[in-house]
Enzyme design. Structure first.
Site, PDB file in Angstrom:
ATOM      1  N   GLY A  31       0.838  -1.184   0.000  1.00 29.42           N
ATOM      2  CA  GLY A  31       0.000   0.000   0.000  1.00 29.42           C
ATOM      3  C   GLY A  31       0.879   1.242   0.000  1.00 29.42           C
ATOM      4  CB  CYS A  32       0.550   4.565  -1.589  1.00 23.30           C
ATOM      5  SG  CYS A  32      -1.196   4.897  -1.265  1.00 23.30           S
TER       6      CYS A  32
END
Length: 342
Positions: A148-149
């Site tokens: 995930g960012c």
């Protein structure tokens, strides 16, 4: 030899970012682009800014001849990559930019994403795609699960510290500012210009954000015990970028020294001189992550700030970095993009 890549889910922001990066990659050629709802459209109709690239038209996934493909990037919504991966030829390398294989325990996937894992037999193959910490495993992998960012931004700030004994693992607070492209390209009322402009608002607060599953998984393994961080993201009216402010109990100079040593040889992680803090604008459009450390008026407290471009280093740039390793190419190939400023 040129290697052929297919991008599945190419009509979203991460798909377009993959195209932007691969357009100048010396060894990877874009051979197929899929987007089922936009199949038949020219890519320039969906993203006019990429008109000059003369890319193949969008097709449905089942129209792609995967026997002629070396590498597949899955930029699909949650739940769609799991049933697909098992159907692809075994010689094809796969980088999944979504959440389908990030969490090693299918029960954790069910907990955080509300879906039953559709391919639990494939899950053990997946290598977590935080390149700087899983490099050796990624080189030999068939399937890499992109992070995930938000998870990447915070982990770059904290991973070297978790097992170091330098910080209190029961006193970690992370406050994030996120650009709106992280919410994707589909129409959402709360993402309209009139809703987001001139506003800052938290979301998925109170321990509900899905990326907490990645922190729980990764930090607990590093520490050898359960680690739970307090994490609150906020939407800010910018297109790209994440800036994480991590508040820690620890001696700030020692924290800075540990981070500087950990990343001394990393091409994409820049640790600023002590006391300097990074800015989101200084990494936009690039595969770089900038990290800064300073102290506080309260003795024994440290502030670690990390920032990256959510679409690039937080997603598509990371995906290409991993693909380079999987294909035996130089890790930085096609990725030494200068940030766009101003």
């Amino acid at each position: 030899m040129t290697l052929k890549a297919a991008i599945l889910g190419a009509s979203g922001y991460t798909g377009a970012e993959l195209v932007r990066i691969l357009a100048t990659h010396p060894r990877i050629e874009i051979a197929a682009l899929s987007a089922d709802r936009k199949a038949g459209q020219g890519y320039d109709e969906v993203f006019p800014h990429l008109r000059h690239l003369k890319l193949p038209a969008l097709v449905r996934m089942e129209e792609i001849d995967f026997s002629a493909i070396d590498l597949v990037f899955c930029a699909l919504p949650h739940g769609l990559s799991q049933p697909l991966v098992g159907q692809l030829p075994r010689n094809v390398k796969i980088v999944d930019l979504g959440a389908d294989f990030r969490l090693r325990d299918p029960a954790d996937y069910k907990k955080w994403y509300g879906l039953d894992h559709a391919a639990p037999e494939v899950q053990p193959e997946a290598v977590y795609g935080l390149t700087e910490f899983y490099r050796d495993q990624i080189r030999g992998a068939r399937l890499v699960a992109g992070t995930g960012c938000n998870a990447a931004t915070v982990q770059f700030a904290l991973r070297p510290l978790i097992g170091s004994g330098l910080i209190d693992l029961d006193d970690i607070i992370c406050d994030l500012k996120n650009g709106v492209s992280g919410a994707g390209r589909s129409l959402k009322e709360n993402m309209l210009f009139a809703e987001r402009s001139e506003d800052v608002a938290g979301y998925s607060q109170g321990g509900k954000h899905r990326h907490l599953g990645e922190f729980d998984q990764e930090f607990s393994v590093l520490a050898g015990r359960e680690v739970r961080i307090q994490f609150t993201p906020h939407l800010v009216p910018v297109n790209r970028g994440i800036l994480a402010s991590c508040y820690l109990k620890g001696e700030p100079q020692a924290v800075h020294a540990a981070l500087a040593a950990a990343y001394a040889d990393e091409p994409f992680i820049v640790v600023l001189p002590y006391g300097q803090l990074p800015a989101m604008a200084h990494v936009q459009g690039s595969n770089f992550c900038h990290i800064g450390v300073t102290g506080d008026r309260i003795s024994g407290r440290a502030l670690v700030v990390s920032t990256l471009d959510n679409l690039c280093k937080g997603s598509s740039g990371q995906a290409v970095q991993n693909a380079n390793l999987m294909l035996g190419l130089p890790e930085t190939e096609g990725l030494m993009l200068a940030p766009i400023f101003p």
